[in-house]
Motif scaffolding. Structure first.
Motif, PDB file in Angstrom:
ATOM      1  N   ASP A   1      74.045  96.276   4.498  1.00  0.00           N
ATOM      2  CA  ASP A   1      72.823  96.869   5.054  1.00  0.00           C
ATOM      3  C   ASP A   1      71.991  95.842   5.828  1.00  0.00           C
ATOM      4  O   ASP A   1      70.835  95.565   5.467  1.00  0.00           O
ATOM      5  N   SER A   2      72.576  95.279   6.867  1.00  0.00           N
ATOM      6  CA  SER A   2      71.894  94.273   7.685  1.00  0.00           C
ATOM      7  C   SER A   2      71.359  93.123   6.831  1.00  0.00           C
ATOM      8  O   SER A   2      70.256  92.634   7.045  1.00  0.00           O
ATOM      9  N   MET A   3      72.141  92.747   5.862  1.00  0.00           N
ATOM     10  CA  MET A   3      71.844  91.608   4.984  1.00  0.00           C
ATOM     11  C   MET A   3      70.591  91.815   4.128  1.00  0.00           C
ATOM     12  O   MET A   3      69.981  90.850   3.682  1.00  0.00           O
ATOM     13  N   THR A   4      70.178  93.045   3.902  1.00  0.00           N
ATOM     14  CA  THR A   4      69.046  93.257   2.998  1.00  0.00           C
ATOM     15  C   THR A   4      69.526  93.562   1.588  1.00  0.00           C
ATOM     16  O   THR A   4      68.763  93.560   0.649  1.00  0.00           O
TER      17      THR A   4
ATOM     18  N   TYR B   1      72.081  77.902   5.479  1.00  0.00           N
ATOM     19  CA  TYR B   1      71.806  78.627   6.715  1.00  0.00           C
ATOM     20  C   TYR B   1      71.471  80.083   6.431  1.00  0.00           C
ATOM     21  O   TYR B   1      70.617  80.680   7.079  1.00  0.00           O
ATOM     22  N   HIS B   2      72.126  80.633   5.410  1.00  0.00           N
ATOM     23  CA  HIS B   2      71.848  82.009   5.019  1.00  0.00           C
ATOM     24  C   HIS B   2      70.387  82.155   4.571  1.00  0.00           C
ATOM     25  O   HIS B   2      69.697  83.096   4.948  1.00  0.00           O
ATOM     26  N   VAL B   3      69.938  81.201   3.789  1.00  0.00           N
ATOM     27  CA  VAL B   3      68.533  81.224   3.355  1.00  0.00           C
ATOM     28  C   VAL B   3      67.621  81.138   4.568  1.00  0.00           C
ATOM     29  O   VAL B   3      66.643  81.884   4.692  1.00  0.00           O
ATOM     30  N   TYR B   4      67.939  80.248   5.464  1.00  0.00           N
ATOM     31  CA  TYR B   4      67.139  80.067   6.662  1.00  0.00           C
ATOM     32  C   TYR B   4      67.065  81.366   7.460  1.00  0.00           C
ATOM     33  O   TYR B   4      65.983  81.802   7.884  1.00  0.00           O
ATOM     34  N   VAL B   5      68.222  82.013   7.598  1.00  0.00           N
ATOM     35  CA  VAL B   5      68.267  83.263   8.350  1.00  0.00           C
ATOM     36  C   VAL B   5      67.428  84.339   7.667  1.00  0.00           C
ATOM     37  O   VAL B   5      66.580  84.984   8.286  1.00  0.00           O
ATOM     38  N   LEU B   6      67.640  84.504   6.369  1.00  0.00           N
ATOM     39  CA  LEU B   6      66.912  85.545   5.644  1.00  0.00           C
ATOM     40  C   LEU B   6      65.413  85.299   5.696  1.00  0.00           C
ATOM     41  O   LEU B   6      64.618  86.230   5.800  1.00  0.00           O
ATOM     42  N   ALA B   7      65.026  84.027   5.619  1.00  0.00           N
ATOM     43  CA  ALA B   7      63.607  83.714   5.499  1.00  0.00           C
ATOM     44  C   ALA B   7      62.887  83.703   6.840  1.00  0.00           C
ATOM     45  O   ALA B   7      61.665  83.752   6.883  1.00  0.00           O
ATOM     46  N   THR B   8      63.621  83.612   7.937  1.00  0.00           N
ATOM     47  CA  THR B   8      62.928  83.497   9.227  1.00  0.00           C
ATOM     48  C   THR B   8      63.344  84.540  10.246  1.00  0.00           C
ATOM     49  O   THR B   8      62.555  84.931  11.090  1.00  0.00           O
ATOM     50  N   ALA B   9      64.597  84.947  10.197  1.00  0.00           N
ATOM     51  CA  ALA B   9      65.077  85.758  11.312  1.00  0.00           C
ATOM     52  C   ALA B   9      65.551  87.136  10.888  1.00  0.00           C
ATOM     53  O   ALA B   9      66.014  87.915  11.706  1.00  0.00           O
ATOM     54  N   GLY B  10      65.480  87.425   9.608  1.00  0.00           N
ATOM     55  CA  GLY B  10      65.980  88.699   9.127  1.00  0.00           C
ATOM     56  C   GLY B  10      65.110  89.848   9.577  1.00  0.00           C
ATOM     57  O   GLY B  10      64.021  89.654  10.116  1.00  0.00           O
TER      58      GLY B  10
ATOM     59  N   ALA C   1      64.001  92.073   7.437  1.00  0.00           N
ATOM     60  CA  ALA C   1      63.084  92.402   6.347  1.00  0.00           C
ATOM     61  C   ALA C   1      62.843  91.157   5.502  1.00  0.00           C
ATOM     62  O   ALA C   1      63.363  91.029   4.403  1.00  0.00           O
ATOM     63  N   ILE C   2      62.037  90.272   6.013  1.00  0.00           N
ATOM     64  CA  ILE C   2      61.850  88.981   5.356  1.00  0.00           C
ATOM     65  C   ILE C   2      61.271  89.138   3.955  1.00  0.00           C
ATOM     66  O   ILE C   2      61.745  88.552   2.995  1.00  0.00           O
ATOM     67  N   GLU C   3      60.246  89.999   3.840  1.00  0.00           N
ATOM     68  CA  GLU C   3      59.591  90.141   2.537  1.00  0.00           C
ATOM     69  C   GLU C   3      60.509  90.777   1.498  1.00  0.00           C
ATOM     70  O   GLU C   3      60.607  90.305   0.382  1.00  0.00           O
ATOM     71  N   GLU C   4      61.207  91.865   1.916  1.00  0.00           N
ATOM     72  CA  GLU C   4      62.073  92.552   0.946  1.00  0.00           C
ATOM     73  C   GLU C   4      63.218  91.692   0.445  1.00  0.00           C
ATOM     74  O   GLU C   4      63.723  91.902  -0.650  1.00  0.00           O
ATOM     75  N   THR C   5      63.657  90.741   1.274  1.00  0.00           N
ATOM     76  CA  THR C   5      64.816  89.956   0.859  1.00  0.00           C
ATOM     77  C   THR C   5      64.430  88.679   0.112  1.00  0.00           C
ATOM     78  O   THR C   5      65.271  87.858  -0.173  1.00  0.00           O
TER      79      THR C   5
ATOM     80  N   PRO D   1      63.830  88.097  -3.046  1.00  0.00           N
ATOM     81  CA  PRO D   1      64.670  87.837  -4.230  1.00  0.00           C
ATOM     82  C   PRO D   1      66.046  87.315  -3.838  1.00  0.00           C
ATOM     83  O   PRO D   1      66.577  86.413  -4.481  1.00  0.00           O
ATOM     84  N   LEU D   2      66.614  87.875  -2.748  1.00  0.00           N
ATOM     85  CA  LEU D   2      67.923  87.406  -2.293  1.00  0.00           C
ATOM     86  C   LEU D   2      67.843  85.939  -1.881  1.00  0.00           C
ATOM     87  O   LEU D   2      68.732  85.146  -2.157  1.00  0.00           O
ATOM     88  N   GLN D   3      66.748  85.571  -1.204  1.00  0.00           N
ATOM     89  CA  GLN D   3      66.594  84.180  -0.759  1.00  0.00           C
ATOM     90  C   GLN D   3      66.559  83.235  -1.958  1.00  0.00           C
ATOM     91  O   GLN D   3      67.250  82.216  -1.992  1.00  0.00           O
ATOM     92  N   TYR D   4      65.721  83.628  -2.960  1.00  0.00           N
ATOM     93  CA  TYR D   4      65.635  82.759  -4.140  1.00  0.00           C
ATOM     94  C   TYR D   4      66.972  82.705  -4.883  1.00  0.00           C
ATOM     95  O   TYR D   4      67.400  81.650  -5.353  1.00  0.00           O
ATOM     96  N   GLY D   5      67.625  83.832  -4.945  1.00  0.00           N
ATOM     97  CA  GLY D   5      68.927  83.875  -5.598  1.00  0.00           C
ATOM     98  C   GLY D   5      69.910  82.946  -4.900  1.00  0.00           C
ATOM     99  O   GLY D   5      70.647  82.185  -5.538  1.00  0.00           O
ATOM    100  N   THR D   6      69.879  82.972  -3.567  1.00  0.00           N
ATOM    101  CA  THR D   6      70.791  82.121  -2.790  1.00  0.00           C
ATOM    102  C   THR D   6      70.507  80.644  -3.032  1.00  0.00           C
ATOM    103  O   THR D   6      71.410  79.837  -3.222  1.00  0.00           O
ATOM    104  N   VAL D   7      69.209  80.319  -3.036  1.00  0.00           N
ATOM    105  CA  VAL D   7      68.827  78.925  -3.284  1.00  0.00           C
ATOM    106  C   VAL D   7      69.285  78.487  -4.668  1.00  0.00           C
ATOM    107  O   VAL D   7      69.803  77.379  -4.853  1.00  0.00           O
ATOM    108  N   LEU D   8      69.114  79.392  -5.639  1.00  0.00           N
ATOM    109  CA  LEU D   8      69.529  79.066  -7.007  1.00  0.00           C
ATOM    110  C   LEU D   8      71.032  78.801  -7.056  1.00  0.00           C
ATOM    111  O   LEU D   8      71.498  77.847  -7.683  1.00  0.00           O
ATOM    112  N   VAL D   9      71.790  79.655  -6.377  1.00  0.00           N
ATOM    113  CA  VAL D   9      73.242  79.469  -6.344  1.00  0.00           C
ATOM    114  C   VAL D   9      73.602  78.141  -5.680  1.00  0.00           C
ATOM    115  O   VAL D   9      74.467  77.397  -6.158  1.00  0.00           O
TER     116      VAL D   9
END
Lengths: 293, 253
Positions: A61-64, A243-252, A254-258, A260-268
């Motif tokens: 779903d467009s990376m959301t 890079y995935h975190v960077y994309v989700l956090a700046t260029a996605g 739905a930055i706000e909705e994602t 949790p995904l960003q934090y999850g990615t960083v944790l991984v």
């Protein structure tokens, strides 16, 4: 008995010692707190995102939604590739600099160059990788280009650490081997390098952490915005965790909705780096058996 | 006469940078004898010892003049490989320096790189050299243990065994007992006595009693020159030069 001339000085000495130790303790405490805060924050925000599905499926779903499996695999390949490239070259370079090169102006300049390279911003390495590996050597945006660029980035760290480790091998070991009528190269490969290996690995551990976490060097050389499939050769583009975190956090979209995904990615990413480091530490411990002197 | 000398040094000068450490040294070392080099610190005796197996090559900015012959070959000649020289002229150092490997691997390290592959050959070499170094009885059941777990005296005898495993013709010993206790020292002195049947030993020592006890010939060095060189008995009972007498009677040094 008149006043003991040493009494005051002694008390003062104890006092200054206490103050000094207190300062040191505070410094350590501060670092510990900062680290704890960072990891705590990441964990608290990210652990809910972690699930079996998150780790084993591509984004959807467009990376959301969905997982980050391609990015985990991509970062793993890039890191392993960077170390596989930089470790042999870095160690060979360190051996040359410490064991073979005549210590003089040329070697001194080389060392200065290597130290400068360690301080170059990573985005410069990214542009170098784009110009040299991607365009000039026509590797395209690929695992190969990215791993080579990351390898170049961590090369100074590995060279410096390997040099220190090789210098720490007691001169008496070299003398003992040479005095037996063993050639210089054999002495280096059979005595010096095995003895220095645990120290060399320590340097590589630092390199691993850096290679896995960097975004700028892979942005132009390896990282795909999105690809659901896994790479089938070293000439494929891959997703990568930073890079995935960077994309989700700046260029996605739905930055706000994602978030949790960003934090999850960083944790991984943090867990992956910790895991690779742990592996290297275990190998190092294994190699150190019976190597104390 | 020529045949009894295994190594001859002719008009040898040696420089560390511009500092002259040896001045015009000429001497011959007799086969199957123990030759002791004595003298105060900094007199050049260790420098000379390290010239004999080209260990000084490893130090930058040094220069040798004169010639050193080993079995008739000039060891500083152009066609000579220092690696082969060092195989035939072994060395034991002041501080025991075993490798951080097992006792067994310390001894087989050199022979293996010389192409000895067969396990039975290697085992025979280990046993033979450890026996020569009078260490076999103490370590025969722990050959797999790290050499670093041995005592200082045992480590030094292991280093001697390691050198002997290369079957050298000459063994150079640079103050081999100066870091050891009296009992370990006595053991090493005994084995030196036994070893001279098979090879030539040149030993640098600060301990004059040791030189008197174990050597056949003694050379006294002072300020980079060979002052006196003669049979040990003569040097210690009837020295010809005043400086030698002063040194061995403890008036300086």
């Amino acid at each position: 008995m008149t006043a003991d001339p040493f009494r005051i000085t002694l008390r003062r000495r104890y006092r200054s010692e206490r103050i000094f130790f207190l300062t040191l303790r505070l410094a350590v405490l501060l670092i510990g707190l900062v680290m704890l805060a960072i990891f705590g924050y990441i964990f608290a925000n990210g652990y809910r995102a972690i699930s079996w599905e998150f780790l084993t499926t591509p984004p959807s779903d467009s990376m959301t939604k969905g997982g980050i499996m391609p990015a985990i695999v991509g970062t793993f390949y890039l890191t392993v590739g960077a170390v596989a490239f930089a470790l042999p070259i870095g160690v060979a370079c360190a051996v040359y600099l410490t064991e073979y090169a005549r210590q003089g102006t040329f070697v001194r300049l080389l060392r200065i160059g290597i130290n400068c390279l360690a301080g170059v911003p990573s985005v410069v390495f990214g542009l170098f990788g784009l110009g040299f590996f991607v365009v000039f050597l026509k590797f395209g945006s690929s695992i190969l280009s990215g791993a080579l660029t990351l390898g170049a980035l961590i090369l100074p760290t590995i060279i410096t650490a390997a040099e220190e480790a090789i210098k720490a091998v007691p001169q008496t070991f070299r003398e003992a081997s040479l005095a037996l009528g063993v050639s210089k190269w054999r002495t280096v490969s059979r005595i010096v390098l095995p003895t220095a290996l645990p120290g060399i690995l320590t340097g590589s551990i630092l390199g691993i952490g850096r290679a896995a976490g960097e975004t700028a060097p892979i942005m132009f050389t390896a990282a795909a915005f999105f690809t659901a499939r896994l790479p089938s050769s070293i000439f494929d583009e891959v997703m990568a965790l930073p890079y995935h975190v960077y994309v989700l956090a700046t260029a996605g979209t739905a930055i706000e909705e994602t978030r949790p995904l960003q934090y999850g990615t960083v944790l991984v990413l943090a867990a992956l780096v910790a895991g690779i480091n742990l592996f290297a530490v275990l190998i190092r411990g294994y190699m150190r058996r019976g190597k104390r002197w | 006469m020529e045949n009894t000398l295994i190594i001859t040094v002719e008009n040898c000068n040696f420089y560390y940078g511009t500092y002259r450490a040896l001045t015009d040294v000429t001497m011959g070392f007799e086969r199957n004898r123990v030759t002791a080099l004595i003298g105060p610190s900094g007199c050049g005796k260790s420098t000379l010892l390290r010239l004999l197996n080209r260990m000084n090559d490893l130090i930058d900015n040094t220069r040798v003049e004169g010639r050193i012959f080993f079995e008739g070959t000039d060891i500083y000649g152009k066609e000579v490989d220092p690696v082969e020289i060092r195989r035939r002229i072994g060395m034991v150092f002041q501080k025991p320096n075993p490798f951080p490997k097992s006792i067994y691997n310390n001894i087989t390290y050199g022979p293996r790189l010389m192409g000895v592959k067969k396990k039975s050959d290697l085992e025979a070499l280990v046993e033979e050299s450890l026996k020569q170094a009078v260490l076999w009885d103490e370590v025969k059941d722990i050959l797999g243990r790290s050499a670093m777990t041995l005592s200082g005296g045992q480590q030094q005898r292991l280093c001697i065994a390691r050198a002997l495993a290369m079957k050298p013709d000459v063994l150079l010993m640079d103050e081999p007992t100066s870091a050891l206790d009296p009992i370990s020292t006595a053991k090493i002195e005994e084995l030196i006595e036994a070893l001279k049947k098979e090879l030539t030993i040149i030993i640098v020592t600060h301990n004059m009693q040791q030189a008197a006890r174990i050597s056949d010939r003694t050379g006294f060095f002072y300020l980079g020159r060979l002052i006196e060189y003669d049979d040990t008995a003569k040097i210690f009972t009837n020295p010809q030069v005043k400086q030698t007498e002063d040194y061995i009677t403890g008036r300086f040094g």
